[in-house]
Write a protein that holds these residues in place. Structure first.
Motif, PDB file in Angstrom:
ATOM      1  N   PHE A 113      11.832   4.558  -0.624  1.00 39.96           N
ATOM      2  CA  PHE A 113      12.622   5.427   0.261  1.00 39.96           C
ATOM      3  C   PHE A 113      13.462   4.603   1.228  1.00 39.96           C
ATOM      4  CE2 PHE A 113       9.567   9.345   0.096  1.00 39.96           C
ATOM      5  CZ  PHE A 113      10.119   9.697  -1.106  1.00 39.96           C
ATOM      6  N   ARG A 114      12.881   3.548   1.758  1.00 37.81           N
ATOM      7  CA  ARG A 114      13.589   2.732   2.752  1.00 37.81           C
ATOM      8  C   ARG A 114      14.815   2.044   2.143  1.00 37.81           C
ATOM      9  NH1 ARG A 114      10.824   0.284   7.755  1.00 37.81           N
ATOM     10  NH2 ARG A 114       9.139   1.728   8.096  1.00 37.81           N
ATOM     11  N   PHE A 150      21.909  10.745   8.350  1.00 37.50           N
ATOM     12  CA  PHE A 150      23.119   9.959   8.057  1.00 37.50           C
ATOM     13  C   PHE A 150      24.117  10.802   7.269  1.00 37.50           C
ATOM     14  CE2 PHE A 150      20.457   5.797   7.930  1.00 37.50           C
ATOM     15  CZ  PHE A 150      20.568   5.676   9.299  1.00 37.50           C
ATOM     16  N   LEU A 155       5.923   4.173  -2.296  1.00 33.67           N
ATOM     17  CA  LEU A 155       6.982   5.184  -2.283  1.00 33.67           C
ATOM     18  C   LEU A 155       7.856   4.991  -1.042  1.00 33.67           C
ATOM     19  CD1 LEU A 155       7.864   7.456  -4.112  1.00 33.67           C
ATOM     20  CD2 LEU A 155       6.515   9.041  -2.751  1.00 33.67           C
ATOM     21  N   ASP A 156       7.202   4.675   0.087  1.00 37.33           N
ATOM     22  CA  ASP A 156       7.944   4.425   1.325  1.00 37.33           C
ATOM     23  C   ASP A 156       8.875   3.228   1.147  1.00 37.33           C
ATOM     24  OD1 ASP A 156       8.536   4.770   4.119  1.00 37.33           O
ATOM     25  OD2 ASP A 156       7.390   2.941   4.461  1.00 37.33           O
ATOM     26  N   VAL A 184      16.574   3.198  -0.382  1.00 34.96           N
ATOM     27  CA  VAL A 184      17.604   4.233  -0.571  1.00 34.96           C
ATOM     28  C   VAL A 184      18.221   4.602   0.782  1.00 34.96           C
ATOM     29  CG1 VAL A 184      18.065   6.541  -1.475  1.00 34.96           C
ATOM     30  CG2 VAL A 184      16.366   5.101  -2.581  1.00 34.96           C
ATOM     31  N   MET A 185      17.367   4.676   1.825  1.00 36.47           N
ATOM     32  CA  MET A 185      17.853   5.048   3.157  1.00 36.47           C
ATOM     33  C   MET A 185      18.946   4.076   3.624  1.00 36.47           C
ATOM     34  SD  MET A 185      15.727   5.126   6.723  1.00 36.47           S
ATOM     35  CE  MET A 185      15.651   3.332   6.861  1.00 36.47           C
ATOM     36  N   MET A 225      15.491  -5.397  11.609  1.00 39.91           N
ATOM     37  CA  MET A 225      14.474  -4.469  11.091  1.00 39.91           C
ATOM     38  C   MET A 225      13.326  -5.230  10.438  1.00 39.91           C
ATOM     39  SD  MET A 225      15.197  -1.224  11.550  1.00 39.91           S
ATOM     40  CE  MET A 225      14.436  -0.246  10.272  1.00 39.91           C
ATOM     41  N   VAL A 240      15.799  10.387   7.917  1.00 38.53           N
ATOM     42  CA  VAL A 240      16.906   9.564   8.431  1.00 38.53           C
ATOM     43  C   VAL A 240      18.086   9.633   7.463  1.00 38.53           C
ATOM     44  CG1 VAL A 240      17.609   7.226   9.059  1.00 38.53           C
ATOM     45  CG2 VAL A 240      15.375   8.054   9.735  1.00 38.53           C
ATOM     46  N   MET A 241      17.772   9.603   6.160  1.00 36.95           N
ATOM     47  CA  MET A 241      18.832   9.725   5.142  1.00 36.95           C
ATOM     48  C   MET A 241      19.592  11.035   5.332  1.00 36.95           C
ATOM     49  SD  MET A 241      17.583   8.750   1.366  1.00 36.95           S
ATOM     50  CE  MET A 241      15.952   8.107   1.548  1.00 36.95           C
ATOM     51  N   GLU A 261       0.833  -1.207   0.000  1.00 34.01           N
ATOM     52  CA  GLU A 261       0.000   0.000   0.000  1.00 34.01           C
ATOM     53  C   GLU A 261       0.867   1.258   0.000  1.00 34.01           C
ATOM     54  OE1 GLU A 261      -2.621  -0.089   3.363  1.00 34.01           O
ATOM     55  OE2 GLU A 261      -3.266  -2.135   2.901  1.00 34.01           O
ATOM     56  N   PHE A 262       2.105   1.145   0.500  1.00 33.08           N
ATOM     57  CA  PHE A 262       2.973   2.324   0.611  1.00 33.08           C
ATOM     58  C   PHE A 262       4.209   2.127  -0.268  1.00 33.08           C
ATOM     59  CE2 PHE A 262       0.723   1.847   4.655  1.00 33.08           C
ATOM     60  CZ  PHE A 262       0.093   3.074   4.743  1.00 33.08           C
ATOM     61  N   ALA A 311       4.003  12.132  -0.391  1.00 35.06           N
ATOM     62  CA  ALA A 311       4.365  10.766   0.043  1.00 35.06           C
ATOM     63  C   ALA A 311       3.710  10.446   1.382  1.00 35.06           C
ATOM     64  CB  ALA A 311       5.877  10.659   0.176  1.00 35.06           C
ATOM     65  N   ASP A 312       3.458   9.158   1.620  1.00 33.14           N
ATOM     66  CA  ASP A 312       2.799   8.745   2.860  1.00 33.14           C
ATOM     67  C   ASP A 312       3.742   8.812   4.056  1.00 33.14           C
ATOM     68  OD1 ASP A 312       0.413   7.975   1.503  1.00 33.14           O
ATOM     69  OD2 ASP A 312       1.565   6.298   0.709  1.00 33.14           O
ATOM     70  N   ASN A 313       5.013   8.608   3.796  1.00 33.88           N
ATOM     71  CA  ASN A 313       5.951   8.519   4.906  1.00 33.88           C
ATOM     72  C   ASN A 313       7.289   9.121   4.498  1.00 33.88           C
ATOM     73  OD1 ASN A 313       7.491   7.763   7.055  1.00 33.88           O
ATOM     74  ND2 ASN A 313       6.771   5.655   7.114  1.00 33.88           N
ATOM     75  N   VAL A 314       7.692  10.180   5.186  1.00 36.13           N
ATOM     76  CA  VAL A 314       8.968  10.815   4.824  1.00 36.13           C
ATOM     77  C   VAL A 314      10.036  10.546   5.886  1.00 36.13           C
ATOM     78  CG1 VAL A 314       7.880  12.648   3.484  1.00 36.13           C
ATOM     79  CG2 VAL A 314       8.357  13.039   5.887  1.00 36.13           C
ATOM     80  N   TRP A 315       9.709   9.678   6.826  1.00 36.33           N
ATOM     81  CA  TRP A 315      10.650   9.336   7.897  1.00 36.33           C
ATOM     82  C   TRP A 315      11.996   8.896   7.306  1.00 36.33           C
ATOM     83  CZ3 TRP A 315      12.331   4.184   8.595  1.00 36.33           C
ATOM     84  CH2 TRP A 315      13.114   3.973   9.711  1.00 36.33           C
ATOM     85  N   SER A 316      11.928   8.051   6.281  1.00 35.53           N
ATOM     86  CA  SER A 316      13.169   7.530   5.695  1.00 35.53           C
ATOM     87  C   SER A 316      14.005   8.664   5.092  1.00 35.53           C
ATOM     88  CB  SER A 316      12.889   6.510   4.600  1.00 35.53           C
ATOM     89  OG  SER A 316      11.695   5.874   4.808  1.00 35.53           O
ATOM     90  N   LEU A 317      13.344   9.660   4.522  1.00 35.56           N
ATOM     91  CA  LEU A 317      14.090  10.776   3.928  1.00 35.56           C
ATOM     92  C   LEU A 317      14.826  11.562   5.011  1.00 35.56           C
ATOM     93  CD1 LEU A 317      11.541  12.209   1.331  1.00 35.56           C
ATOM     94  CD2 LEU A 317      13.547  10.818   0.884  1.00 35.56           C
ATOM     95  N   VAL A 369      22.137   4.548   1.737  1.00 34.59           N
ATOM     96  CA  VAL A 369      22.875   5.721   2.228  1.00 34.59           C
ATOM     97  C   VAL A 369      23.623   5.352   3.513  1.00 34.59           C
ATOM     98  CG1 VAL A 369      22.608   8.048   3.221  1.00 34.59           C
ATOM     99  CG2 VAL A 369      21.349   7.430   1.154  1.00 34.59           C
ATOM    100  N   TRP A 370      22.948   4.595   4.384  1.00 37.74           N
ATOM    101  CA  TRP A 370      23.599   4.196   5.653  1.00 37.74           C
ATOM    102  C   TRP A 370      24.847   3.351   5.381  1.00 37.74           C
ATOM    103  CZ3 TRP A 370      23.151  -0.522   8.971  1.00 37.74           C
ATOM    104  CH2 TRP A 370      23.706  -0.307  10.240  1.00 37.74           C
TER     105      TRP A 370
END
Lengths: 262, 268
Positions: A28-29, B186, A24-25, A31-32, A77, B182-183, A21-22, B174-180, A35-36
């Motif tokens: 993002f995760r 970092f 884009l998230d 890519v996050m 995670m 956190v990026m 359902e999400f 976006a529904d969730n920008v938490w990851s952005l 990056v880490w």
């Protein structure tokens, strides 16, 4: 056991359909985490420009160690982390009641019910990074030691989960475990550094009472130092002790649970 | 916006943040101590194993002082970093009530960020007391360098807000920008000198990093405070920091305008 596996199968199915359902998230995760990984490798790359060894390890050894850190973190995670987030909220709001009346272990449900499907791709990525760090290692490591390394990383993941729970269970008495959770995350940073950098009583604490220094460093130590079973036996003993402590605290906590929202 | 109103927002928000005291102290103080301890052990290991007397222009004691200062100053820069209140309000529709207030939304959020510095000030003051005994006093520290460092810190606090504000506004789409976020955390920790002093980077990389906004979040205020930045370079750094603030203000405004066209005001 079969009943628990079937139940876990249902958890997986629900988690994947929810993650879709999400989208884009989901992206993002990924890519996050990428990056880490880059930030962590760059951090050590910068440090190794000024020293040949860090905590007794070369840059190539630290790369393999970091590959292990990424796998443990991604596994945590994916399998446990979301559940750990919700657990104190359930206790605080009294929602734990629903899980206590079900005919399965509430500790099992509280720990693994929510499989983070959106972190699953990150887990695949972490495995790929670990494979790459092992492949680029300049000396032959051997299939056996690598297999032992991978298995002990799984034990390390379990220990990481147990420690997380030990920091959350006080929610039964404190009603909020925000502060303890913060401490857990900060202490978790010690897991991402070779245990060899720590000295004195801090090192003793990190391999016994708060064994964050065992989770990845000990499997890596065993991989680099060869046949000695010492680090792995130590790891097994610490994990067993932490698990028993968690189960004991969980039972004690349940007896104190008042089932009222606050 | 009237100064009186700004002060009122800061005061209310500061009191709200001190509500859960035990929890607040357990988490934040332990966090600071552990962060510094990990950094100190890494510094110790590098000096011990390399056998060098100076690394990147730092002695062992100077590098410890760098880390303790960056951890303490970082408290003022990242005050409300983990809260994501802007993205949360967009996502849940809570932004609607702010649109009716006679205060600009961005200014109100910035006032809340300043308020979040109040508990950080208490923590930093208490934790700074032991620094001269445990780590020593920086040689280059003077009243002038302290003033320059604090001015750079105030700019860093604003720059941090302006950098993360457009990221949080992505919540319009976006529904969730938490990851952005956190990026961003970092990347700024590494490129801003929180994880490792920028002097340890290779020369070429350092020149690029001096132009990016991240340096002005952590390394620049810390180096200015410790007296490692001559007044002339400090002035140039402040100009660059202000320029980045300007750039991100414009980006924030543009994203806000586009986002408002998307906003339905009912939550998701």
């Amino acid at each position: 056991m079969i009943r628990y596996l079937r139940l876990y199968g249902y958890f997986l199915r629900f988690s994947f359909s929810r993650a879709m359902e999400f989208r884009l998230d989901f992206f993002f995760r990924i890519v996050m985490d990428a990056v880490w990984y880059v930030v962590q490798f760059s951090f050590f790359w910068v440090l190794y420009r000024h020293t040949a060894l860090l905590g007794g390890w070369t840059f190539d050894q630290v790369m393999v160690f970091m590959g292990g850190v990424f796998v443990v973190d991604a596994l945590h995670m994916t399998v446990f982390s979301n559940n750990m987030w919700w657990f104190p909220i359930y206790v605080n709001k009294g929602d734990l009641d629903y899980h206590l009346v079900r005919p399965v272990s509430p500790l099992f449900v509280m720990s693994v019910r929510d499989f983070a499907a959106n972190s699953f791709v990150n887990l695949l990525m972490a495995v790929a990074v670990l494979t790459w760090t092992l492949a680029r290692y300049p000396a032959p490591l051997g299939a056996g030691p690598v297999a032992v390394y991978v298995v002990s990383l799984l034990v390390g993941t379990f220990l990481y989960y147990v420690l997380h729970m030990l920091f959350l269970i006080p929610a039964f008495w404190m009603h909020t475990s925000h502060g303890l959770r913060e401490i857990y995350f900060v202490l978790g940073e010690t897991m991402t550094r070779p245990v060899g950098i720590f000295t004195g009583w801090v090192r003793s604490v990190l391999v016994s009472i708060l064994p964050f220094g065992v989770i990845v460093s000990f499997p890596a130590k065993s991989l680099f130092e060869g046949a000695s079973p010492g680090p792995l036996l130590h790891m097994a003993a610490v994990t067993a002790a932490a698990f028993l402590a968690m189960v004991g605290m969980w039972r004690w906590g349940l007896r104190s649970y008042v089932s009222a929202s606050s | 916006m009237r100064l009186e109103l700004l002060w009122h927002i800061v005061s209310v928000e500061a009191r709200r943040r001190m509500t859960y005291r035990a929890d607040f102290w357990i988490g934040s103080v332990a966090g600071i101590v552990v962060k510094f301890a990990v950094a100190a052990f890494i510094v110790g290991a590098i000096f011990r194993e390399s056998g060098a007397g100076r690394i990147g222009g730092f002695t062992y004691q100077e590098m410890l002082l760098y880390y303790v200062t960056v951890v303490l100053m970082g408290l003022f820069v990242q005050t409300s970093e983990r809260e994501q209140s802007v993205s949360q309000e967009i996502y849940e529709g809570g932004l609607t009530r702010h649109l009716l207030y006679p205060v600009s939304y961005g200014t109100m959020k910035y006032a809340q960020q300043i308020a979040a510095a109040v508990p950080a000030l208490i923590q930093a003051t208490l934790l700074t007391v032991w620094v001269p005994w445990a780590v020593g006093i920086p040689e280059g520290l003077t009243w002038g360098s302290a003033a320059r460092g604090l001015a750079a810190l105030a700019a860093a606090n604003m720059l941090h807000f302006l950098l993360t504000y457009p990221v949080q506004l992505v919540a319009f789409w976006a529904d969730n920008v938490w990851s952005l976020l956190v990026m961003h955390r970092f990347a700024s920790a590494l490129l801003g000198g929180m994880l490792v002093p920028l002097a340890l980077f290779p020369e070429g990389a350092r020149r690029v990093l001096e132009l990016l906004p991240f340096r002005y979040l952590y390394a620049f205020p810390v180096e200015a405070f410790l007296g490692r930045v001559p007044p002339r370079d400090w002035a140039a750094g402040m100009v660059l920091s202000a320029a980045w603030c300007g750039v991100f203000t414009l980006i924030g405004r543009a994203v806000w305008r586009r986002g408002m066209l998307e906003y339905t005001g009912v939550g998701i």
